[in-house]
Design a protein around this motif. Sequence first.
Motif, mmCIF file in Angstrom:
data_model
loop_
_atom_site.group_PDB
_atom_site.id
_atom_site.type_symbol
_atom_site.label_atom_id
_atom_site.label_comp_id
_atom_site.label_asym_id
_atom_site.label_seq_id
_atom_site.Cartn_x
_atom_site.Cartn_y
_atom_site.Cartn_z
ATOM 1 N N PRO A 1 0.912 -1.142 0.005
ATOM 2 C CA PRO A 1 0.187 0.010 -0.138
ATOM 3 C C PRO A 1 0.722 1.304 -0.170
ATOM 4 O O PRO A 1 0.200 2.225 -0.595
ATOM 5 C CB PRO A 1 -0.838 -0.077 1.379
ATOM 6 N N GLU A 2 2.074 1.159 0.537
ATOM 7 C CA GLU A 2 2.888 2.401 0.366
ATOM 8 C C GLU A 2 3.337 2.791 -0.748
ATOM 9 O O GLU A 2 3.254 3.830 -1.070
ATOM 10 C CB GLU A 2 4.064 2.193 1.494
ATOM 11 N N LYS A 3 3.648 1.775 -1.534
ATOM 12 C CA LYS A 3 3.936 1.899 -3.034
ATOM 13 C C LYS A 3 2.557 2.550 -3.805
ATOM 14 O O LYS A 3 3.087 3.447 -4.673
ATOM 15 C CB LYS A 3 4.519 0.675 -3.811
ATOM 16 N N ALA A 4 1.354 2.168 -3.686
ATOM 17 C CA ALA A 4 0.197 2.744 -4.254
ATOM 18 C C ALA A 4 0.147 4.154 -3.686
ATOM 19 O O ALA A 4 -0.075 4.915 -4.522
ATOM 20 C CB ALA A 4 -0.777 1.984 -3.921
ATOM 21 N N CYS A 5 0.369 4.469 -2.445
ATOM 22 C CA CYS A 5 0.083 5.771 -2.261
ATOM 23 C C CYS A 5 1.277 6.715 -2.621
ATOM 24 O O CYS A 5 1.060 8.204 -2.947
ATOM 25 C CB CYS A 5 0.258 6.034 -0.474
ATOM 26 N N GLN A 6 2.548 6.216 -2.597
ATOM 27 C CA GLN A 6 3.721 6.996 -3.218
ATOM 28 C C GLN A 6 3.418 7.276 -4.682
ATOM 29 O O GLN A 6 3.774 8.394 -5.253
ATOM 30 C CB GLN A 6 4.946 6.558 -3.175
ATOM 31 N N SER A 7 2.917 6.490 -5.364
ATOM 32 C CA SER A 7 2.599 6.428 -6.616
ATOM 33 C C SER A 7 1.610 7.738 -7.030
ATOM 34 O O SER A 7 1.958 8.611 -7.842
ATOM 35 C CB SER A 7 2.142 5.275 -7.521
ATOM 36 N N ILE A 8 0.388 7.811 -6.351
ATOM 37 C CA ILE A 8 -0.439 8.837 -6.453
ATOM 38 C C ILE A 8 0.190 10.140 -6.172
ATOM 39 O O ILE A 8 -0.027 11.080 -6.797
ATOM 40 C CB ILE A 8 -1.661 8.616 -5.480
ATOM 41 N N LYS A 9 1.263 10.265 -4.838
ATOM 42 C CA LYS A 9 1.732 11.385 -4.613
ATOM 43 C C LYS A 9 2.710 11.807 -5.578
ATOM 44 O O LYS A 9 2.614 13.356 -6.097
ATOM 45 C CB LYS A 9 2.531 11.127 -3.103
ATOM 46 N N ASP A 10 3.490 10.838 -6.055
ATOM 47 C CA ASP A 10 4.348 11.402 -7.210
ATOM 48 C C ASP A 10 3.653 11.913 -8.637
ATOM 49 O O ASP A 10 4.412 12.671 -9.322
ATOM 50 C CB ASP A 10 5.586 10.220 -7.563
ATOM 51 N N THR A 11 2.545 11.280 -8.928
ATOM 52 C CA THR A 11 1.845 11.604 -10.167
ATOM 53 C C THR A 11 1.206 12.781 -10.022
ATOM 54 O O THR A 11 1.179 13.690 -10.898
ATOM 55 C CB THR A 11 1.079 10.383 -10.421
ATOM 56 N N TYR A 12 0.380 13.019 -8.948
ATOM 57 C CA TYR A 12 -0.563 14.169 -8.811
ATOM 58 C C TYR A 12 -0.193 15.072 -7.631
ATOM 59 O O TYR A 12 -1.063 16.172 -7.507
ATOM 60 C CB TYR A 12 -2.027 13.488 -8.482
ATOM 61 N N GLY A 13 0.730 14.784 -6.943
ATOM 62 C CA GLY A 13 1.145 15.720 -5.946
ATOM 63 C C GLY A 13 -0.023 15.488 -4.492
ATOM 64 O O GLY A 13 0.034 16.519 -3.734
ATOM 65 N N ILE A 14 -0.744 14.318 -4.570
ATOM 66 C CA ILE A 14 -1.612 14.329 -3.595
ATOM 67 C C ILE A 14 -1.362 13.454 -2.440
ATOM 68 O O ILE A 14 -0.735 12.372 -2.719
ATOM 69 C CB ILE A 14 -3.175 13.750 -4.132
ATOM 70 N N ASN A 15 -1.274 13.932 -1.238
ATOM 71 C CA ASN A 15 -0.783 13.195 -0.176
ATOM 72 C C ASN A 15 -1.862 11.849 0.046
ATOM 73 O O ASN A 15 -3.117 12.572 0.179
ATOM 74 C CB ASN A 15 -0.577 13.977 1.312
ATOM 75 N N THR A 16 -1.627 10.701 0.417
ATOM 76 C CA THR A 16 -2.559 9.778 0.379
ATOM 77 C C THR A 16 -2.398 8.879 1.229
ATOM 78 O O THR A 16 -1.255 8.498 1.693
ATOM 79 C CB THR A 16 -2.525 9.085 -0.961
ATOM 80 N N MET A 17 -3.412 8.143 1.980
ATOM 81 C CA MET A 17 -3.402 6.982 2.945
ATOM 82 C C MET A 17 -4.303 6.018 2.422
ATOM 83 O O MET A 17 -5.479 6.522 1.969
ATOM 84 C CB MET A 17 -3.640 7.476 4.206
ATOM 85 N N ILE A 18 -3.879 4.742 2.640
ATOM 86 C CA ILE A 18 -4.981 3.753 2.331
ATOM 87 C C ILE A 18 -5.217 3.158 3.585
ATOM 88 O O ILE A 18 -4.431 2.662 4.450
ATOM 89 C CB ILE A 18 -4.263 2.522 1.519
ATOM 90 N N VAL A 19 -6.768 2.807 3.911
ATOM 91 C CA VAL A 19 -7.105 2.715 5.258
ATOM 92 C C VAL A 19 -8.182 1.334 5.098
ATOM 93 O O VAL A 19 -8.964 1.296 4.349
ATOM 94 C CB VAL A 19 -7.998 3.773 6.183
ATOM 95 N N ASP A 20 -8.292 0.548 6.276
ATOM 96 C CA ASP A 20 -9.233 -0.259 6.547
ATOM 97 C C ASP A 20 -10.067 0.172 7.496
ATOM 98 O O ASP A 20 -9.583 0.282 8.716
ATOM 99 C CB ASP A 20 -8.490 -1.735 6.717
ATOM 100 N N ALA A 21 -11.216 0.785 7.323
ATOM 101 C CA ALA A 21 -11.971 1.367 8.247
ATOM 102 C C ALA A 21 -13.254 0.794 8.512
ATOM 103 O O ALA A 21 -14.019 0.584 7.390
ATOM 104 C CB ALA A 21 -11.872 3.034 8.269
ATOM 105 N N ASN A 22 -13.979 0.797 9.640
ATOM 106 C CA ASN A 22 -15.409 0.505 9.886
ATOM 107 C C ASN A 22 -15.698 1.275 11.237
ATOM 108 O O ASN A 22 -14.965 1.968 11.564
ATOM 109 C CB ASN A 22 -15.550 -1.022 9.769
ATOM 110 N N ASP A 23 -16.877 0.985 11.567
ATOM 111 C CA ASP A 23 -17.553 1.513 12.662
ATOM 112 C C ASP A 23 -16.973 0.970 13.990
ATOM 113 O O ASP A 23 -17.130 1.621 15.096
ATOM 114 C CB ASP A 23 -19.242 1.647 12.657
ATOM 115 N N LEU A 24 -16.086 0.003 13.912
ATOM 116 C CA LEU A 24 -15.398 -0.684 15.010
ATOM 117 C C LEU A 24 -14.166 0.014 15.199
ATOM 118 O O LEU A 24 -13.487 -0.164 16.220
ATOM 119 C CB LEU A 24 -15.472 -2.308 14.816
ATOM 120 N N GLY A 25 -13.532 0.538 14.264
ATOM 121 C CA GLY A 25 -11.984 0.942 14.178
ATOM 122 C C GLY A 25 -11.275 1.298 12.910
ATOM 123 O O GLY A 25 -11.921 1.011 11.830
ATOM 124 N N VAL A 26 -10.343 1.830 13.025
ATOM 125 C CA VAL A 26 -9.541 2.165 11.724
ATOM 126 C C VAL A 26 -8.200 1.861 11.919
ATOM 127 O O VAL A 26 -7.403 1.851 12.872
ATOM 128 C CB VAL A 26 -9.633 3.716 11.657
#
Length: 243
Positions: free
Chosen positions: A170-195
């Motif tokens: 997931p770090e590589k996917a986030c960095q690819s978005i940052k490098d391509t579009y300049g957008i800081n990005t995080m990938i999350v697994d979230a639900n109403d029980l936790g993040v």
Amino acid sequence: MNPYITLEANEGKHVERSVDGTRYNRYAIKTHFVKEGENLHEIIEKYIVPIYKEGDILSISEKIVALCQRDVIYKKDLKVGFLAKFLSKFVVKNKHCYGLRNVYKMQAVIDIVGPFKVIMAAVVSVLGKIIGKKGVFYEFLGNGVANIDGFGDEGFEYYSDMGTLAPSNPEKACQSIKDTYGINTMIVDANDLGVEILGTNKELSGLTIHLKNIILDNPAGQEKQQTPLILIRPAEEQTRTTA
């Protein structure tokens, strides 16, 4: 701005949240129904690039990243055995999903880490419950097993015969978005029980706790909102850019 993209919260969720003295607006971006093999960058270009402002942070559901990366597994490829059927009976069901009570999810875990380690995790989990510690089973296994979704447990027919695994790198996917579009990005697994934050681009490293607190109330929602993208914007920045 794309007129079909609205900047608002999901029903029942709050737009604004304050963390460490900073106010953030969290916008739930509705997308089309993302399927296996789609291009993640094309999704970002369609829904985020038109509305992005400098300083924004993008939160992406791990599920659509897994689909784009084809990190999926199908029921037809799983041979559900006695161990999966036996252990799944002892998993406590929560109000949001069956979790590992779903025998296909349990079998997927067994296939990923091996039966011996799963048995050991079950034993350790019982000991953990005795001393009041939760989540020991997943903690012991690691390997992203807590991130397995699908197999008819999501409310969408599309997931009836398949499950999504934790996305690869997931770090590589986030960095690819940052490098391509300049957008800081995080990938999350979230639900109403936790993040759980699975990865960020390197520019966000060290901010995990802060980022987690921004989305701790799960602004993406738990039902069929179809909002896997959350655009996070400092409230002060929002004021300046719209004035």
